[in-house]
Design a protein around this motif. Sequence first.
Motif, mmCIF file in Angstrom:
data_model
loop_
_atom_site.group_PDB
_atom_site.id
_atom_site.type_symbol
_atom_site.label_atom_id
_atom_site.label_comp_id
_atom_site.label_asym_id
_atom_site.label_seq_id
_atom_site.Cartn_x
_atom_site.Cartn_y
_atom_site.Cartn_z
ATOM 1 N N ALA A 179 -10.645 -6.753 -13.848
ATOM 2 C CA ALA A 179 -9.655 -6.113 -14.717
ATOM 3 C C ALA A 179 -8.994 -7.220 -15.525
ATOM 4 C CB ALA A 179 -8.626 -5.343 -13.904
ATOM 5 N N ASP A 180 -8.539 -6.879 -16.700
ATOM 6 C CA ASP A 180 -7.876 -7.839 -17.580
ATOM 7 C C ASP A 180 -6.481 -7.349 -17.912
ATOM 8 O OD1 ASP A 180 -10.130 -9.626 -18.027
ATOM 9 O OD2 ASP A 180 -11.000 -7.975 -19.171
ATOM 10 N N ALA A 181 -5.575 -8.288 -18.068
ATOM 11 C CA ALA A 181 -4.217 -7.980 -18.496
ATOM 12 C C ALA A 181 -3.863 -8.866 -19.686
ATOM 13 C CB ALA A 181 -3.230 -8.228 -17.361
ATOM 14 N N PRO B 214 1.859 -2.605 -12.290
ATOM 15 C CA PRO B 214 0.985 -3.078 -11.218
ATOM 16 C C PRO B 214 1.159 -2.306 -9.902
ATOM 17 C CG PRO B 214 1.841 -4.936 -12.425
ATOM 18 C CD PRO B 214 2.578 -3.716 -12.936
ATOM 19 N N GLU B 215 2.388 -1.941 -9.564
ATOM 20 C CA GLU B 215 2.612 -1.240 -8.300
ATOM 21 C C GLU B 215 1.967 0.147 -8.287
ATOM 22 O OE1 GLU B 215 4.841 -4.634 -8.706
ATOM 23 O OE2 GLU B 215 5.071 -2.891 -10.028
ATOM 24 N N GLU B 216 2.015 0.828 -9.421
ATOM 25 C CA GLU B 216 1.376 2.142 -9.521
ATOM 26 C C GLU B 216 -0.140 2.013 -9.354
ATOM 27 O OE1 GLU B 216 2.313 5.796 -12.318
ATOM 28 O OE2 GLU B 216 1.285 4.224 -13.450
ATOM 29 N N LEU B 217 -0.714 0.970 -9.909
ATOM 30 C CA LEU B 217 -2.144 0.758 -9.780
ATOM 31 C C LEU B 217 -2.518 0.359 -8.361
ATOM 32 C CD1 LEU B 217 -2.800 -1.003 -13.191
ATOM 33 C CD2 LEU B 217 -3.206 1.388 -12.585
ATOM 34 N N ILE B 218 -1.675 -0.432 -7.708
ATOM 35 C CA ILE B 218 -1.886 -0.757 -6.291
ATOM 36 C C ILE B 218 -1.821 0.520 -5.461
ATOM 37 C CG2 ILE B 218 -0.843 -1.874 -4.264
ATOM 38 C CD1 ILE B 218 -0.110 -4.211 -6.187
ATOM 39 N N ALA B 219 -0.856 1.388 -5.757
ATOM 40 C CA ALA B 219 -0.727 2.652 -5.033
ATOM 41 C C ALA B 219 -1.983 3.501 -5.212
ATOM 42 C CB ALA B 219 0.510 3.415 -5.503
ATOM 43 N N ALA B 220 -2.496 3.595 -6.413
ATOM 44 C CA ALA B 220 -3.708 4.375 -6.665
ATOM 45 C C ALA B 220 -4.896 3.794 -5.905
ATOM 46 C CB ALA B 220 -4.008 4.429 -8.164
ATOM 47 N N ALA B 221 -5.038 2.481 -5.953
ATOM 48 C CA ALA B 221 -6.136 1.832 -5.245
ATOM 49 C C ALA B 221 -6.028 2.051 -3.739
ATOM 50 C CB ALA B 221 -6.155 0.336 -5.568
ATOM 51 N N LYS C 182 -6.682 -3.336 -18.520
ATOM 52 C CA LYS C 182 -7.990 -2.735 -18.788
ATOM 53 C C LYS C 182 -8.943 -3.103 -17.657
ATOM 54 C CE LYS C 182 -11.664 -2.690 -22.256
ATOM 55 N NZ LYS C 182 -12.135 -3.286 -23.505
ATOM 56 N N THR C 183 -9.644 -2.099 -17.147
ATOM 57 C CA THR C 183 -10.627 -2.354 -16.102
ATOM 58 C C THR C 183 -11.971 -2.707 -16.721
ATOM 59 O OG1 THR C 183 -11.194 -0.014 -15.958
ATOM 60 C CG2 THR C 183 -9.509 -0.833 -14.438
ATOM 61 N N GLY C 184 -12.751 -3.462 -15.975
ATOM 62 C CA GLY C 184 -14.058 -3.879 -16.443
ATOM 63 C C GLY C 184 -14.995 -2.715 -16.729
ATOM 64 N N SER C 185 -14.840 -1.625 -15.990
ATOM 65 C CA SER C 185 -15.691 -0.447 -16.200
ATOM 66 C C SER C 185 -15.288 0.334 -17.444
ATOM 67 C CB SER C 185 -15.591 0.489 -14.994
ATOM 68 O OG SER C 185 -14.292 1.073 -14.935
ATOM 69 N N GLY C 186 -14.078 0.074 -17.942
ATOM 70 C CA GLY C 186 -13.560 0.822 -19.082
ATOM 71 C C GLY C 186 -12.880 2.121 -18.679
ATOM 72 N N ALA C 187 -12.824 2.407 -17.372
ATOM 73 C CA ALA C 187 -12.196 3.649 -16.907
ATOM 74 C C ALA C 187 -10.700 3.672 -17.206
ATOM 75 C CB ALA C 187 -12.428 3.840 -15.413
ATOM 76 N N LEU C 188 -10.070 2.512 -17.202
ATOM 77 C CA LEU C 188 -8.645 2.423 -17.518
ATOM 78 C C LEU C 188 -8.432 1.446 -18.661
ATOM 79 C CD1 LEU C 188 -7.036 2.138 -13.966
ATOM 80 C CD2 LEU C 188 -7.151 4.165 -15.408
ATOM 81 N N ASN C 189 -7.590 1.827 -19.586
ATOM 82 C CA ASN C 189 -7.143 0.961 -20.667
ATOM 83 C C ASN C 189 -5.738 1.454 -20.990
ATOM 84 O OD1 ASN C 189 -6.750 -0.703 -22.832
ATOM 85 N ND2 ASN C 189 -8.539 -0.003 -23.984
ATOM 86 N N LEU C 190 -4.746 0.891 -20.292
ATOM 87 C CA LEU C 190 -3.399 1.458 -20.292
ATOM 88 C C LEU C 190 -2.328 0.461 -20.708
ATOM 89 C CD1 LEU C 190 -3.702 3.149 -16.791
ATOM 90 C CD2 LEU C 190 -3.853 4.285 -19.003
#
Length: 142
Positions: free
Chosen positions: A6-8, A46-53, A22-30
């Motif tokens: 993922a890139d920030a 970042p915390e919301e993304l950690i929670a989702a993961a 942005k995730t490497g797969s392109g699934a997220l670009n937020l």
Amino acid sequence: MPTRTADAVWNGGLVEGTGTLKTGSGALNLPYTWKARAEDGAGTNPEELIAAAHAGCYSMAFSHILGGAGFKSKTIQTTAKVAFEKQGDGFAITKIDLVTTAEIPGIDDATFQKLATMAKEGCPVSKALSATPISLSATLKK
């Protein structure tokens, strides 16, 4: 197994700046902002993304452990609550609460609780976040 990326990108200062995750797969670009992290601003953090993961990983790990014990889940719904708090001069993720409700035919509550705990301990994201206290509330839906 592949390595995930993922890139920030962050532009500007902390409070007024903005960024993109942005995730490497392109699934997220937020978009993400400090207000989305520390207040109720638009965008993710970042915390919301950690929670989702964590919620996703836990649900998959629980399904796997149930299958190994001879049970097949109908549904596993997990919410991860990641606490982000001021500590001293900075901020920290201070705890994670996993809340799961599952419909598993033919399982008793004691076995369900045991396997739910095993999933929490065996989930790869739980292992990666082990420096943070992680609690689990598991409810068997009948």
